[in-house]
Design a protein around this motif. Structure first.
Motif, PDB file in Angstrom:
ATOM      1  N   ALA A 156     -40.713 -19.964  -7.911  1.00 37.81           N
ATOM      2  CA  ALA A 156     -40.122 -18.630  -8.052  1.00 37.81           C
ATOM      3  C   ALA A 156     -41.085 -17.534  -7.599  1.00 37.81           C
ATOM      4  N   LYS A 157     -42.316 -17.905  -7.228  1.00 37.38           N
ATOM      5  CA  LYS A 157     -43.308 -16.943  -6.727  1.00 37.38           C
ATOM      6  C   LYS A 157     -43.522 -15.797  -7.707  1.00 37.38           C
ATOM      7  N   THR A 158     -43.660 -16.159  -8.977  1.00 40.24           N
ATOM      8  CA  THR A 158     -43.904 -15.151  -9.993  1.00 40.24           C
ATOM      9  C   THR A 158     -45.146 -15.591 -10.765  1.00 40.24           C
ATOM     10  N   HIS A 159     -45.492 -14.867 -11.825  1.00 39.28           N
ATOM     11  CA  HIS A 159     -46.685 -15.209 -12.600  1.00 39.28           C
ATOM     12  C   HIS A 159     -46.533 -16.611 -13.201  1.00 39.28           C
ATOM     13  N   ALA A 160     -47.631 -17.398 -13.207  1.00 36.80           N
ATOM     14  CA  ALA A 160     -47.557 -18.796 -13.657  1.00 36.80           C
ATOM     15  C   ALA A 160     -46.949 -18.915 -15.050  1.00 36.80           C
ATOM     16  N   LYS A 161     -47.201 -17.917 -15.924  1.00 31.89           N
ATOM     17  CA  LYS A 161     -46.700 -18.034 -17.289  1.00 31.89           C
ATOM     18  C   LYS A 161     -45.216 -17.727 -17.423  1.00 31.89           C
ATOM     19  N   SER A 167     -41.476 -28.522 -11.081  1.00 34.03           N
ATOM     20  CA  SER A 167     -41.373 -29.816 -11.761  1.00 34.03           C
ATOM     21  C   SER A 167     -42.436 -29.966 -12.852  1.00 34.03           C
ATOM     22  N   GLU A 168     -43.571 -29.233 -12.723  1.00 32.99           N
ATOM     23  CA  GLU A 168     -44.604 -29.384 -13.755  1.00 32.99           C
ATOM     24  C   GLU A 168     -44.310 -28.541 -15.003  1.00 32.99           C
ATOM     25  N   ASN A 169     -43.278 -27.689 -14.981  1.00 35.15           N
ATOM     26  CA  ASN A 169     -42.929 -26.897 -16.170  1.00 35.15           C
ATOM     27  C   ASN A 169     -42.142 -27.760 -17.157  1.00 35.15           C
ATOM     28  N   LYS A 170     -42.153 -27.355 -18.421  1.00 38.27           N
ATOM     29  CA  LYS A 170     -41.529 -28.187 -19.457  1.00 38.27           C
ATOM     30  C   LYS A 170     -40.003 -28.103 -19.456  1.00 38.27           C
ATOM     31  N   PHE A 171     -39.451 -27.245 -18.609  1.00 36.91           N
ATOM     32  CA  PHE A 171     -38.030 -26.911 -18.731  1.00 36.91           C
ATOM     33  C   PHE A 171     -37.110 -27.842 -17.947  1.00 36.91           C
TER      34      PHE A 171
END
Ligand SMILES: *Cc1c(COP(=O)(O)O)cnc(C)c1O
Length: 424
Positions: A156-161, A167-171
């Motif tokens: 999404a080219k936004t802040h990492a948080k 795919s590495e995000n928990k969602f």
């Protein structure tokens, strides 16, 4: 576009002067503009007027009852991530069948509560959650409508948080695993899995990641239908950004976003659900604070104000940028110097702005921290035993204190002494 403007030399929220509010309510405080909330909702609703679309305000961005009731009156549904938010939405007058329940960690109690309320749908984020929801729904003798949250692995080219669609995000569940899970879900009792959900992140200022995600959503919907699944709704999430730097970082216009949705998803004859938070409420709110001291540091000035990171966490949590405006227009012509705007909390991360060229603020000056309506008050805490910051909602020339500042007795009175430490 928002309704915080200078009139007669001082910053106003619509027709209410901020110095007057500061005198009557004390500082610091959040101030929200009804006209701005209404405008953002209406611009988005108008953009989607030709489509079968439902706007569900993301309650986590700002859950004040005054804000939610304003949204409810405009006809908004709500996107909630906890039983508490569901209760807030219902208390603000939102019909249960316009509520979507999202989040990676719903408990069984929360599921049961939402099912008894009769919400529209659950966005489910894993196979174990699917099994738990099936069990709870079947136990209650009801059917839970479900959209699986699919993680499209787009950047999404936004802040990492606040990136959620990698795919590495928990969602969500992995895109390639989704067809198997839709089939597995069909065999479970108590479920009607008839939607697809994606939410790739927040503060997205470019349409390209949305285009990638919507293309993948389209392909998945067509694949699932070929496999015999009924797909009736597509929840495209939130994430549209707001301009934190004035006109310098304008996000896509809702019209362009709506056109993209129509082009990529419009022929699927599925109802579209949107979950905007920030774009509705972000620049409809400001944080007003008073200068306590100004001190000269080595190479820069520190302006010490009475608001702190416990009132607005975004600068230190997300390295977020908020414009800082003097409430008195005349202060803008004071000589500018490099400075940090900092609070009284005992943390190096306690700042509202760093390394800014700003006018030389003086003690007692009022400062407005702009674009603080989203993820501001909702993240506030009482760290350092500071009182929760109050919230004010303005409508034209009227204002209401929609969350009063608590007293110290109320705050300290939340604690209890155990038997062995009580005196009596
Ligand atoms: C946070 C969140 C939203 C709202 O995001 P904004 O960037 O504020 O629009 C929408 N949907 C889900 C699932 C979320 O987690």
């Amino acid at each position: 576009m928002h309704h915080f403007t200078y009139k007669d030399g001082v910053l106003h929220a619509e027709d209410v002067s901020l110095p007057r509010l500061a005198a009557e309510v004390g500082t610091p405080f959040y101030c929200y503009s009804t006209a701005t909330l209404e405008r953002h909702y209406t611009v988005l609703a108008d953009a989607f007027s030709g489509q079968d679309a439902v706007i569900c305000f993301a309650v986590k961005a700002n859950s004040n009852q005054g804000v939610l009731a304003t949204m409810a009156r405009l006809g908004a549904g709500m996107d909630v991530v906890s039983e508490g938010e569901l209760r807030r939405a219902r208390a603000a007058g939102v019909a249960a069948d316009k509520i979507i329940f999202a989040g990676v960690g719903k408990s069984r109690d929360e599921m049961a509560y939402a099912l008894r309320e009769g919400i529209f749908s659950f966005n489910v984020e894993s196979e174990p959650e699917l099994i738990a929801l099936s069990d709870v729904a079947a136990g209650l003798g009801v059917t839970a409508r479900v959209a699986l949250r699919v993680n499209p692995d787009v950047d999404a080219k936004t802040h990492a948080k606040i990136s959620t669609g990698k795919s590495e995000n928990k969602f969500g569940v992995p895109y390639l695993d989704a067809p198997r899970l839709y089939t597995a879900a069909r065999a479970l009792p108590g479920l009607d899995v008839s939607g697809i959900h994606m939410h790739i992140g927040s503060q997205i200022t470019d349409l390209a990641p949305f285009r990638d995600a919507f293309r993948l959503m389209r392909d998945l919907a067509l694949d699932l239908r070929r496999d015999g699944h009924e797909i009736h709704h597509l929840d495209i999430g939130g994430g549209l950004g707001v301009p934190y730097h004035g006109d310098a970082d304008l996000p896509p216009h809702p019209d362009a976003y709506a056109r993209l949705v129509k082009d990529l998803l419009g022929d699927l004859e599925a109802r579209i659900y949107l979950e905007p938070g920030r774009m509705i409420v972000g620049n409809a709110g400001i944080l007003v604070t008073r200068v306590l001291y100004a001190k000269a540091g080595a190479g820069k000035r520190f302006t010490i104000v009475d608001a702190a990171m416990n009132d607005l966490l975004r600068p230190t949590l997300y390295e977020a940028y908020h414009e800082v405006w003097p409430v008195a227009a005349a202060r803008a012509s004071s000589p500018k110097s490099l400075q940090d705007i900092v609070g009284p909390v005992c943390e190096t991360g306690d700042y509202l702005a760093t390394d800014r060229e700003l006018p030389a603020f003086e003690p007692d000056d009022l400062i407005a921290v702009m674009t603080a309506g989203a993820y501001g008050a909702v993240m506030s805490s009482t760290y350092n035993t500071r009182l929760l910051v109050p919230e004010i909602l303005v409508c034209g020339a009227e204002y209401g204190v929609v969350r009063p500042r608590p007293s110290y007795d109320e705050l300290i009175g939340l604690d209890r002494l155990p038997r062995w430490l009580s005196k009596a």
